[in-house]
Design a protein around this motif. Structure first.
Motif, mmCIF file in Angstrom:
data_model
loop_
_atom_site.group_PDB
_atom_site.id
_atom_site.type_symbol
_atom_site.label_atom_id
_atom_site.label_comp_id
_atom_site.label_asym_id
_atom_site.label_seq_id
_atom_site.Cartn_x
_atom_site.Cartn_y
_atom_site.Cartn_z
ATOM 1 N N ALA A 1 0.825 -1.207 0.000
ATOM 2 C CA ALA A 1 0.000 0.000 0.000
ATOM 3 C C ALA A 1 0.859 1.256 0.000
ATOM 4 O O ALA A 1 0.387 2.346 -0.312
ATOM 5 C CB ALA A 1 -0.923 0.005 1.208
ATOM 6 N N ASN A 2 2.115 1.090 0.338
ATOM 7 C CA ASN A 2 3.019 2.247 0.337
ATOM 8 C C ASN A 2 3.618 2.500 -1.044
ATOM 9 O O ASN A 2 4.374 3.435 -1.238
ATOM 10 C CB ASN A 2 4.139 2.032 1.357
ATOM 11 N N GLU A 3 3.272 1.618 -1.965
ATOM 12 C CA GLU A 3 3.685 1.750 -3.357
ATOM 13 C C GLU A 3 5.196 1.780 -3.528
ATOM 14 O O GLU A 3 5.759 2.597 -4.260
ATOM 15 C CB GLU A 3 3.036 2.988 -3.988
ATOM 16 N N ARG B 1 -8.912 0.852 4.737
ATOM 17 C CA ARG B 1 -9.047 0.715 3.295
ATOM 18 C C ARG B 1 -9.537 -0.689 2.978
ATOM 19 O O ARG B 1 -8.871 -1.678 3.322
ATOM 20 C CB ARG B 1 -7.709 1.007 2.612
ATOM 21 N N LEU C 1 -7.342 -3.449 1.822
ATOM 22 C CA LEU C 1 -6.351 -3.936 2.798
ATOM 23 C C LEU C 1 -7.037 -4.722 3.912
ATOM 24 O O LEU C 1 -6.542 -5.762 4.350
ATOM 25 C CB LEU C 1 -5.579 -2.742 3.399
ATOM 26 N N THR D 1 -8.185 10.261 8.142
ATOM 27 C CA THR D 1 -8.135 9.307 7.025
ATOM 28 C C THR D 1 -8.737 7.961 7.405
ATOM 29 O O THR D 1 -9.117 7.175 6.546
ATOM 30 C CB THR D 1 -6.682 9.063 6.578
ATOM 31 N N LYS D 2 -8.764 7.679 8.695
ATOM 32 C CA LYS D 2 -9.317 6.395 9.134
ATOM 33 C C LYS D 2 -10.793 6.507 9.515
ATOM 34 O O LYS D 2 -11.425 5.505 9.833
ATOM 35 C CB LYS D 2 -8.522 5.864 10.326
ATOM 36 N N LYS E 1 -2.223 2.752 6.389
ATOM 37 C CA LYS E 1 -1.924 1.940 5.211
ATOM 38 C C LYS E 1 -1.389 0.563 5.597
ATOM 39 O O LYS E 1 -0.502 0.025 4.929
ATOM 40 C CB LYS E 1 -0.921 2.673 4.324
ATOM 41 N N CYS E 2 -1.935 0.033 6.654
ATOM 42 C CA CYS E 2 -1.437 -1.259 7.161
ATOM 43 C C CYS E 2 -1.628 -2.362 6.130
ATOM 44 O O CYS E 2 -2.740 -2.729 5.777
ATOM 45 C CB CYS E 2 -2.156 -1.621 8.450
ATOM 46 N N ASN E 3 -0.514 -2.891 5.673
ATOM 47 C CA ASN E 3 -0.573 -3.931 4.644
ATOM 48 C C ASN E 3 -1.110 -5.252 5.161
ATOM 49 O O ASN E 3 -1.406 -6.157 4.378
ATOM 50 C CB ASN E 3 0.823 -4.153 4.056
ATOM 51 N N THR F 1 -5.953 -0.346 9.523
ATOM 52 C CA THR F 1 -6.333 0.361 8.297
ATOM 53 C C THR F 1 -7.839 0.297 8.127
ATOM 54 O O THR F 1 -8.496 -0.564 8.716
ATOM 55 C CB THR F 1 -5.649 -0.294 7.074
ATOM 56 N N THR G 1 -0.571 5.942 9.631
ATOM 57 C CA THR G 1 -0.738 6.269 8.215
ATOM 58 C C THR G 1 -1.987 5.624 7.627
ATOM 59 O O THR G 1 -2.447 6.012 6.548
ATOM 60 C CB THR G 1 0.472 5.780 7.391
#
Lengths: 363, 501
Positions: free
Chosen positions: B30-32, B432, B435, B257-258, B423-425, B430, B421
């Motif tokens: 997710a951090n690309e 998202r 994810l 964001t969350k 963006k927890c993979n 997260t 962030t």
């Protein structure tokens, strides 16, 4: 070397007890003999006895048994006692001179009655008053130790093998309706008389064989209620637990037994709903007084005895009967010495209290 | 670039001979970090974006990847460590407060590691948990001081409300929002199966999880997010969060964001708004106010549920706990300075609070000195890392432990410490959807059950070794502990002897 109280000393042991349900008084000779076949369960570093009904002449007075290291301490302690008690009789506890028992301290007893003015000033009852006085002396007066403080009962203990200790204290000259005995196998050599068993508080006495693994959990809980564990021994903390549960919380013997040797949860689940509720309640409320690790104990009290094993029965203990007499001992051999033809020899299950009472009015 | 440039902390090392260009790493990050270059038929990695969460490493089918610490370093300086320098650069760049996640990573003393456990030898027997019953059941709650009987002399067996735990461990507070729906589902299901409890944290309770109410502790924090009557009634206990070990003195932080979808609805706040809880409860400025909230919650729940008061371990913790014990609280939860978090100001996380071992030791002692230890149960967390830590905590005086970091590790967390962030993979910290779905609650709950089952076996082994067959006989049993390499003062505070004594 540090003495008992400064260091915790585990020990193994032998115990024995006898009681007459008819309140028939017997000398201490038989219980002394009973300890002989269990000689190897002790190592000569502690032996003792408790006799009930031994002071009929002073039965309404508290019999305080003391060890003093020197005469000055005795004088000082006596002055302290007189502030709180009327001292009716003050005398040396007679002993025989035998080569097996050496280094004896000054062994004294007082028959006393608490001063009511002192009790009312503190707003406490007689028993609580005696307990507090004994605790105060034991924790604050150096070289003085109260090792027995009940009515019409007394403890006799020393460093030595129990059969010698019985002879030393001339137990053949006392008559009681119940006796308990203890031989000690400490794993260290403090050589201090106060560390021998029985351990007593008021008329409760405990002889104990085992080494409990819950010691510090029990100690730290019971110390919340004013008890001071000065000896760091299992026996001391067990005595205080019973005093707390029986005298202060008003539990019955059976209820107290189900606290210290609580049934397993799986066992409780199998009982009828009402019993299960009661057992769960006791186990939850007094959870810090559950005793784990091996123990067999005999609790002596006014008019009776209770024997109890840890819930896994990790120490041997058997009971037997003969006419009006009931026997308890670590080994059957001890019972056979007291009554060759004793019957109904049984080993109570772990956690099952074995309670014997003298008939009402017979003691 | 230039003055603002920070060399990446980690380097992605790809063994090109092993890489089959399957592009799993690219899809999973997710951090690309990873991108595929069609022309050269190679996968490129941007180290600067890597947080070292190990997701790509774990999923690479050919073990072609590893993440290593960068060896590009500043000139060595014992006083100005690399982290310190980097933080200065970051703040000079942004002008902001630094945010961090998870527990304090600094090399401060871990007292658990300097405490050793006893075992039986000769004078009493150890007990074999494979062959003998071994009990770890715990009841949390106030115990009556005086036993009462009815007119027939029968014991009155009504107890104040208690929480029954099959083992002395619970899942600590992690809010829905800071962690995902699937993470909550995993915790809830595992708690039910294990016969323990999980804690909603301060974000309310998603409607799907009301069915797990009997195994749920609902939290009331200073932001009051998601608190309403049904919520309070849903739980087995209510926890008032006064403080958190990772950030004593401030409230919860959840970045906007969350706050999306269900999280927003459950918290009862608008989507995208930062959820920054007030530092204090604005109805609690003193201990007597706490008592009012405790009793308000008891009234609201008809005295049927125990009330937990959670506080951070701070300097004056013994006196605070004593006050809380007299406030009507049934359970006190203390959170140590190494406790985890989904987001906290770095300076606070790393510098505020005290170790839980010391806090527990002084609180247990103080409550006993005051004769009120049986009025409350003590739960400790922050951080409990293993069954051995649990055993040591119980022997120091705890009734039970709270674990959260260990629980998320079981769910896949690799402690990359970038929860903030979102963006927890691993699908834990997260919101998202793509994810979140990576965490399968069937597998997650099973792993939590495995972990706790393993710990319970270990707790029993350790207890049996000491000759103890019931957890209550271990509680406060400090003779079973010895310190190694501790000062007199530390031993005194812990109330234990040194090894050899």
């Amino acid at each position: 070397m540090e003495k008992e109280g400064q260091i915790r000393i585990p020990s193994g042991c032998a115990i024995a007890a006898v009681i007459s349900k008819e309140g028939r008084r017997m000398t201490g000779e038989s219980i002394t003999e009973a300890m002989k076949p269990m000689h190897d369960r002790s190592n000569g570093l502690g032996g003792g006895f408790a006799g009930y009904g031994i002071y009929p002449k002073y039965k309404d007075l508290y019999a305080l048994h003391f060890f003093f290291n020197n005469r000055d301490t005795r004088k000082a302690c006596e002055a302290m006692l007189k502030e709180d008690f009327e001292v009716v009789q003050s005398e040396i506890i007679p002993t025989r001179t035998i080569k097996e028992i050496t280094d004896k301290p000054i062994i004294w007893r007082y028959f006393v009655s608490p001063l009511s003015s002192r009790m009312s000033a503190l707003q406490i009852d007689e028993k609580e008053f005696v307990v507090r006085c004994a605790m105060k002396i034991n924790s604050t007066v150096k070289d003085a130790y109260v090792f027995s403080c009940g009515k019409n009962m007394g403890t006799f203990k020393a460093v030595g093998f129990p059969e010698d200790v019985g002879r030393f204290y001339q137990l053949d000259e006392y008559e009681g309706y119940s006796w308990t005995a203890h031989g000690r196998y400490p794993t260290n050599t403090p050589g201090w008389w106060g560390g021998a068993h029985p351990f007593t508080l008021l008329d409760y006495s405990i002889v104990h064989n085992g080494e409990i693994s819950s010691y510090d959990a029990n100690r730290r809980f019971i110390e919340m209620f004013g008890y001071k564990c000065t000896l760091q021994t299992d026996t001391e903390v067990i005595t205080y637990i019973f005093d707390y549960l029986l005298r202060r919380q008003g539990l019955s013997l059976e209820e107290a037994a189900s606290v210290v040797a609580a049934p397993f949860w799986s066992t409780i689940a199998g009982r009828d709903a009402e019993t299960a509720k009661k057992l769960s309640y006791l186990r939850t409320v007094y959870s810090s007084l559950l005793i784990t690790g091996p123990f067999s104990i005999v609790l002596g009290f006014d008019g009776g005895l209770m024997a109890l094993n840890d819930r896994l029965k990790l120490r041997s203990m058997v009971t037997g009967e003969k006419d009006d007499l009931v026997f308890i001992a670590s080994e059957e051999a001890a019972i056979r010495v007291m009554a060759q033809d004793a019957v109904n020899i049984q080993a109570p299950a772990g956690g099952e209290p074995f309670i014997v009472r003298v008939k009402e009015g017979k003691y | 670039m230039g003055i603002e440039f920070l060399y990446p902390e980690f380097e992605v090392v790809r063994n090109d001979a092993r890489c089959i260009r399957c592009r799993v790493c690219e899809r999973q990050c997710a951090n690309e970090v990873h991108t595929y270059d069609e022309e050269g038929h190679v996968i490129l990695s941007d180290d600067a974006k890597c947080v070292n969460c190990q997701r790509c490493v774990s999923l690479c089918p050919t073990r072609a990847l590893k993440i290593v610490k960068s060896d590009c370093t500043f000139r060595e300086n014992a006083n100005w460590q690399p982290d310190t320098i980097r933080e200065i650069y970051k703040q000079a760049n942004s002008g902001g407060v630094l945010l961090s996640s998870m527990g304090n990573p600094k090399p401060l003393p871990v007292y658990w590691d300097k405490i050793l456990i006893n075992a039986s030898q000769v004078t009493n027997p150890s007990i074999d948990p494979l062959r003998e019953p071994m009990e770890t059941r715990v009841f949390l709650g106030k115990k009556p001081g005086v036993m009462e009987r009815d007119e027939n002399g029968n014991l009155k067996t009504e107890l104040p409300p208690q929480l029954e735990l099959s083992m002395p461990v619970m899942f600590s507070a992690m809010s829905y929002g800071s962690i995902s729906y699937n993470a909550h589902a995993s915790l809830a299901r595992a708690s039910k199966e294990l016969g323990i409890y999980y804690n909603t944290g301060e974000g309310g309770l998603h409607e799907d999880f009301y069915v797990y109410g009997p195994n749920t502790i609902v939290q009331v924090a200073s932001g009051r997010f998601g608190v309403h009557k049904e919520y309070l009634e849903a739980g087995a206990a209510v926890e008032i969060k006064m403080g958190q070990g990772a950030k004593p003195g401030i409230g919860g932080h959840l970045p906007g964001t969350k706050i999306v979808g269900d999280v927003s609805r459950t918290r009862m706040i608008p989507e995208g708004s930062d959820a920054i809880s007030p530092a204090p409860h604005h109805d609690i400025y003193s201990i007597e106010d706490l008592r009012q909230l405790v009793y308000s919650l008891k009234e609201a729940t008809e005295y049927k549920k125990p009330i937990i008061v959670k506080v951070a371990a701070v300097h004056n913790i013994a006196a605070i706990a004593s006050g809380v014990a007299r406030s009507g609280a049934d359970i006190i939860a203390i959170d140590g300075f190494r406790g985890g978090t989904g987001a906290a100001p770095t300076r606070i996380r790393d510098n505020v609070g005290i170790p839980i071992e010391l806090a527990l030791a002084v609180v247990d002692k103080r409550l006993r000195d005051e004769g009120i230890r049986n009025n409350v149960s003590l739960v400790v967390g922050g951080s409990i890392r293993s069954a051995a830590d649990v055993v040591k905590a119980v022997a120091l005086g705890a009734d039970a432990c709270y674990i959260a970091t260990a629980a998320v590790l079981a769910l896949g967390c690799h402690l990359c410490r970038t929860c903030q962030t979102g963006k927890c993979n691993w699908g834990i910290a997260t919101q998202r959807p793509e994810l979140v779905k990576r965490l399968n609650p069937d597998i997650g709950s099973e792993r939590l059950v495995n972990l706790m089952t393993a710990w319970n076996h270990e707790i029993k082994e350790l207890m049996g070794g000491m000759g103890i067959n019931s957890i209550e006989a271990l509680r406060g049993n400090r003779l079973m502990l010895r310190g190694v390499g501790l000062t007199e003062k530390e031993l005194e505070i812990l109330g234990i002897s040194h090894a050899g004594e």
